[in-house]
Design a protein around this motif. Structure first.
Motif, PDB file in Angstrom:
ATOM      1  N   LYS A  28       0.873  -1.159  -0.086  1.00  0.00           N
ATOM      2  CA  LYS A  28       0.051   0.050  -0.005  1.00  0.00           C
ATOM      3  C   LYS A  28       0.838   1.169   0.002  1.00  0.00           C
ATOM      4  O   LYS A  28       0.481   2.198  -0.047  1.00  0.00           O
ATOM      5  CB  LYS A  28      -0.738  -0.088   1.255  1.00  0.00           C
ATOM      6  N   THR A  29       2.137   0.986   0.046  1.00  0.00           N
ATOM      7  CA  THR A  29       3.083   2.232  -0.101  1.00  0.00           C
ATOM      8  C   THR A  29       3.326   2.776  -1.402  1.00  0.00           C
ATOM      9  O   THR A  29       3.600   2.247  -2.309  1.00  0.00           O
ATOM     10  CB  THR A  29       4.394   1.878   0.709  1.00  0.00           C
ATOM     11  N   PRO A  30       2.870   4.240  -1.472  1.00  0.00           N
ATOM     12  CA  PRO A  30       2.750   4.762  -2.988  1.00  0.00           C
ATOM     13  C   PRO A  30       4.266   5.017  -3.213  1.00  0.00           C
ATOM     14  O   PRO A  30       5.054   5.304  -2.336  1.00  0.00           O
ATOM     15  CB  PRO A  30       1.755   5.862  -2.776  1.00  0.00           C
ATOM     16  N   LEU A  31       4.445   4.923  -4.645  1.00  0.00           N
ATOM     17  CA  LEU A  31       5.641   5.538  -5.093  1.00  0.00           C
ATOM     18  C   LEU A  31       5.768   6.838  -5.409  1.00  0.00           C
ATOM     19  O   LEU A  31       4.917   7.381  -6.043  1.00  0.00           O
ATOM     20  CB  LEU A  31       6.096   4.758  -6.323  1.00  0.00           C
ATOM     21  N   ILE A  32       6.527   7.661  -4.288  1.00  0.00           N
ATOM     22  CA  ILE A  32       6.881   9.130  -4.614  1.00  0.00           C
ATOM     23  C   ILE A  32       7.933   9.397  -5.271  1.00  0.00           C
ATOM     24  O   ILE A  32       9.014   8.688  -5.553  1.00  0.00           O
ATOM     25  CB  ILE A  32       6.872   9.542  -3.122  1.00  0.00           C
ATOM     26  N   LEU A  33       7.785  10.373  -6.444  1.00  0.00           N
ATOM     27  CA  LEU A  33       8.576  10.744  -7.385  1.00  0.00           C
ATOM     28  C   LEU A  33       8.742  12.307  -7.339  1.00  0.00           C
ATOM     29  O   LEU A  33       7.786  13.031  -7.124  1.00  0.00           O
ATOM     30  CB  LEU A  33       8.467  10.421  -8.617  1.00  0.00           C
ATOM     31  N   ALA A 246      10.510  13.350 -14.743  1.00  0.00           N
ATOM     32  CA  ALA A 246      10.726  12.561 -13.412  1.00  0.00           C
ATOM     33  C   ALA A 246      11.808  11.584 -13.815  1.00  0.00           C
ATOM     34  O   ALA A 246      11.902  11.082 -14.898  1.00  0.00           O
ATOM     35  CB  ALA A 246       9.756  11.921 -12.681  1.00  0.00           C
ATOM     36  N   TRP A 247      12.700  11.162 -12.761  1.00  0.00           N
ATOM     37  CA  TRP A 247      13.655  10.263 -13.048  1.00  0.00           C
ATOM     38  C   TRP A 247      13.467   9.160 -11.840  1.00  0.00           C
ATOM     39  O   TRP A 247      13.289   9.183 -10.763  1.00  0.00           O
ATOM     40  CB  TRP A 247      15.182  10.793 -12.547  1.00  0.00           C
ATOM     41  N   VAL A 248      13.180   7.831 -12.674  1.00  0.00           N
ATOM     42  CA  VAL A 248      12.948   6.664 -11.489  1.00  0.00           C
ATOM     43  C   VAL A 248      14.104   5.800 -11.637  1.00  0.00           C
ATOM     44  O   VAL A 248      14.873   5.269 -12.623  1.00  0.00           O
ATOM     45  CB  VAL A 248      11.746   5.873 -12.384  1.00  0.00           C
ATOM     46  N   HIS A 249      14.204   5.357 -10.326  1.00  0.00           N
ATOM     47  CA  HIS A 249      15.225   4.317 -10.006  1.00  0.00           C
ATOM     48  C   HIS A 249      15.032   3.039 -10.645  1.00  0.00           C
ATOM     49  O   HIS A 249      14.075   2.740 -10.972  1.00  0.00           O
ATOM     50  CB  HIS A 249      15.251   4.074  -8.434  1.00  0.00           C
ATOM     51  N   LYS A 254      10.601  -1.525 -12.849  1.00  0.00           N
ATOM     52  CA  LYS A 254       9.829  -2.557 -13.453  1.00  0.00           C
ATOM     53  C   LYS A 254       8.325  -2.550 -13.105  1.00  0.00           C
ATOM     54  O   LYS A 254       7.488  -3.133 -13.746  1.00  0.00           O
ATOM     55  CB  LYS A 254      10.275  -3.936 -12.865  1.00  0.00           C
ATOM     56  N   ASN A 255       8.018  -1.372 -12.177  1.00  0.00           N
ATOM     57  CA  ASN A 255       6.907  -1.095 -11.865  1.00  0.00           C
ATOM     58  C   ASN A 255       6.183   0.035 -12.696  1.00  0.00           C
ATOM     59  O   ASN A 255       4.808   0.306 -12.517  1.00  0.00           O
ATOM     60  CB  ASN A 255       6.600  -0.919 -10.476  1.00  0.00           C
ATOM     61  N   MET A 256       6.893   0.532 -13.555  1.00  0.00           N
ATOM     62  CA  MET A 256       6.471   1.635 -14.295  1.00  0.00           C
ATOM     63  C   MET A 256       5.503   1.211 -15.445  1.00  0.00           C
ATOM     64  O   MET A 256       6.043   0.145 -16.420  1.00  0.00           O
ATOM     65  CB  MET A 256       7.499   2.543 -14.672  1.00  0.00           C
ATOM     66  N   GLN A 257       4.438   1.438 -15.807  1.00  0.00           N
ATOM     67  CA  GLN A 257       3.586   1.303 -16.928  1.00  0.00           C
ATOM     68  C   GLN A 257       2.979   2.364 -17.686  1.00  0.00           C
ATOM     69  O   GLN A 257       2.511   3.226 -16.922  1.00  0.00           O
ATOM     70  CB  GLN A 257       2.292   0.116 -16.505  1.00  0.00           C
ATOM     71  N   TYR A 297      15.981   6.069 -14.831  1.00  0.00           N
ATOM     72  CA  TYR A 297      15.072   6.194 -16.409  1.00  0.00           C
ATOM     73  C   TYR A 297      14.612   7.454 -16.172  1.00  0.00           C
ATOM     74  O   TYR A 297      13.866   7.782 -15.268  1.00  0.00           O
ATOM     75  CB  TYR A 297      14.170   4.804 -16.281  1.00  0.00           C
ATOM     76  N   ARG A 298      14.344   7.997 -17.311  1.00  0.00           N
ATOM     77  CA  ARG A 298      13.578   9.402 -17.350  1.00  0.00           C
ATOM     78  C   ARG A 298      12.157   9.000 -17.693  1.00  0.00           C
ATOM     79  O   ARG A 298      11.856   8.337 -18.869  1.00  0.00           O
ATOM     80  CB  ARG A 298      14.195  10.056 -18.554  1.00  0.00           C
ATOM     81  N   ALA A 299      11.323   9.473 -17.207  1.00  0.00           N
ATOM     82  CA  ALA A 299       9.877   9.258 -17.137  1.00  0.00           C
ATOM     83  C   ALA A 299       9.390  10.855 -17.626  1.00  0.00           C
ATOM     84  O   ALA A 299       9.656  11.754 -17.107  1.00  0.00           O
ATOM     85  CB  ALA A 299       9.346   8.780 -16.209  1.00  0.00           C
ATOM     86  N   VAL A 300       8.197  10.825 -18.398  1.00  0.00           N
ATOM     87  CA  VAL A 300       7.475  11.897 -18.902  1.00  0.00           C
ATOM     88  C   VAL A 300       5.996  11.790 -18.456  1.00  0.00           C
ATOM     89  O   VAL A 300       5.227  10.656 -19.068  1.00  0.00           O
ATOM     90  CB  VAL A 300       7.550  12.375 -20.590  1.00  0.00           C
ATOM     91  N   PHE A 301       5.508  12.681 -17.914  1.00  0.00           N
ATOM     92  CA  PHE A 301       4.117  12.695 -17.503  1.00  0.00           C
ATOM     93  C   PHE A 301       3.308  14.107 -18.147  1.00  0.00           C
ATOM     94  O   PHE A 301       3.920  15.095 -17.988  1.00  0.00           O
ATOM     95  CB  PHE A 301       4.007  13.006 -16.089  1.00  0.00           C
ATOM     96  N   SER A 302       2.244  13.610 -18.898  1.00  0.00           N
ATOM     97  CA  SER A 302       1.493  14.602 -19.748  1.00  0.00           C
ATOM     98  C   SER A 302       0.275  15.034 -18.574  1.00  0.00           C
ATOM     99  O   SER A 302      -0.155  14.251 -17.679  1.00  0.00           O
ATOM    100  CB  SER A 302       0.990  14.296 -20.922  1.00  0.00           C
TER     101      SER A 302
END
Length: 328
Positions: A28-33, A246-249, A254-257, A297-302
């Motif tokens: 239940k712990t959310p991933l904080i970026l 954002a940058w994901v460790h 593996k949890n990013m979709q 890993y570089r992540a882009v959120f719109s």
């Protein structure tokens, strides 16, 4: 024996409950970026290259002000270039005056050479007529004199023809050389005027003005600062086309979709909550030396915001991905 067996069952039960509770808590712990607002297509103003290598920032539109298309945004010190332009203009005027003088002199010399050639041609015709008189009608002295005058007239006419050719060639060379000199001055003037235009930057779009940072010490650009060529002085992001980077460790990658919705808040407007969508995630990790030796890993959120808020690139955002376990 019975007490020991009961004690072991109790310990196992407590351990099992603790494990289940830890697993449930972890799930239940959310991933904080932590992210930052970026713009997809900025208009960037760079410091130009000058003869002195460095250039001073003379004026800047205040940071945060909205620049309209065509507005002046940045001005660099251009005193030396303006003086060079004035010198080139004076040199160009002098070169055109010299061309007028050379052209007039060429016309005069050509006129004189043409007149001289026509005169020798007429004298040659006269000498031919005189030399054609038979010796029977003249004294031997006069006859030989006419023959000698004919030879002299032929030589004189040949020299005048050669002189006319040389005058024409010399005139063409002098005029051509001076025209080339004028073209050189014109090219230099155009180049200096082009460099002068580079000393001022105008907005090509409407948007807020953001100052750049000193590449060495990180301080904000300011009026009066001396910059080297290609330093970023300011930029204008587009009104639309903002996204969160954002940058994901590597552990959480593996949890990013893609297309996953996330909640986020902006540090500038903590009272508001917004929703973004993961639209891009890089396939190759990168090292972030300021964060240690791990890779990210570089992540882009719109996102889109209905509230009338002024968002600027560089604003910090905190993203919360629920339903994703944050690895220890």
């Amino acid at each position: 024996m019975y007490q020991k067996l009961a004690y072991k069952k109790l310990v196992c039960s407590v351990a099992l409950i603790s494990l289940c509770f830890s697993t449930l808590t972890l799930a239940k712990t959310p991933l904080i970026l932590s992210g930052q607002i970026k713009a997809s297509d900025n208009q960037t103003f760079y410091s130009p290259k000058t003869d002195n290598w460095r250039v001073q920032v003379q004026w800047l539109l205040p940071e945060g002000d909205i620049a309209e298309e065509g507005d002046l945004v940045v001005v660099f010190d251009s005193g030396s270039i303006q003086s060079q332009i004035e010198q080139e203009r004076v040199s160009l005027i002098a070169a055109n005056e010299e061309l007028f003088r050379i052209t007039s002199s060429a016309e005069q010399s050509l006129l004189e050479a043409t007149y001289g050639q026509k005169r020798t041609a007429l004298l040659l015709d006269k000498a031919r007529i005189d030399a054609g008189i038979s010796v029977e009608h003249l004294s031997k002295y006069d006859y030989q004199k006419n023959q000698l005058e004919l030879e002299k007239a032929v030589v004189a006419n040949a020299k005048s023809l050669e002189n006319l050719k040389q005058v024409k060639v010399a005139n063409n060379v002098a005029v051509t050389k001076q025209k080339i000199t004028i073209v050189k001055h014109q090219d230099k003037l155009k180049y200096k005027e082009f460099k002068l235009k580079q000393m001022s930057g105008y907005a090509k779009r409407t948007g807020p003005v953001l100052y750049g940072s000193h590449p060495w010490n990180g301080e904000k650009v300011f009026v009066g600062m001396t910059a080297q060529p290609s330093w970023k002085i300011a930029e204008i992001p587009p009104v639309n086309g903002l996204f969160i980077e954002a940058w994901v460790h590597e552990v959480d990658y593996k949890n990013m979709q893609l297309n996953t919705s996330v909640d986020f808040k902006l540090d500038a407007f903590p009272q508001y909550s917004f929703v973004a969508k993961l639209t891009e995630i890089s396939s190759q990790p990168e090292e972030r030396k300021e964060w240690g030796g791990d890779v990210y890993y570089r992540a882009v959120f719109s996102f889109s915001i209905d509230e009338e808020l002024t968002l600027l690139p560089g604003m910090s955002a905190q993203l919360e991905m629920t339903g994703v376990s944050q690895s220890e």
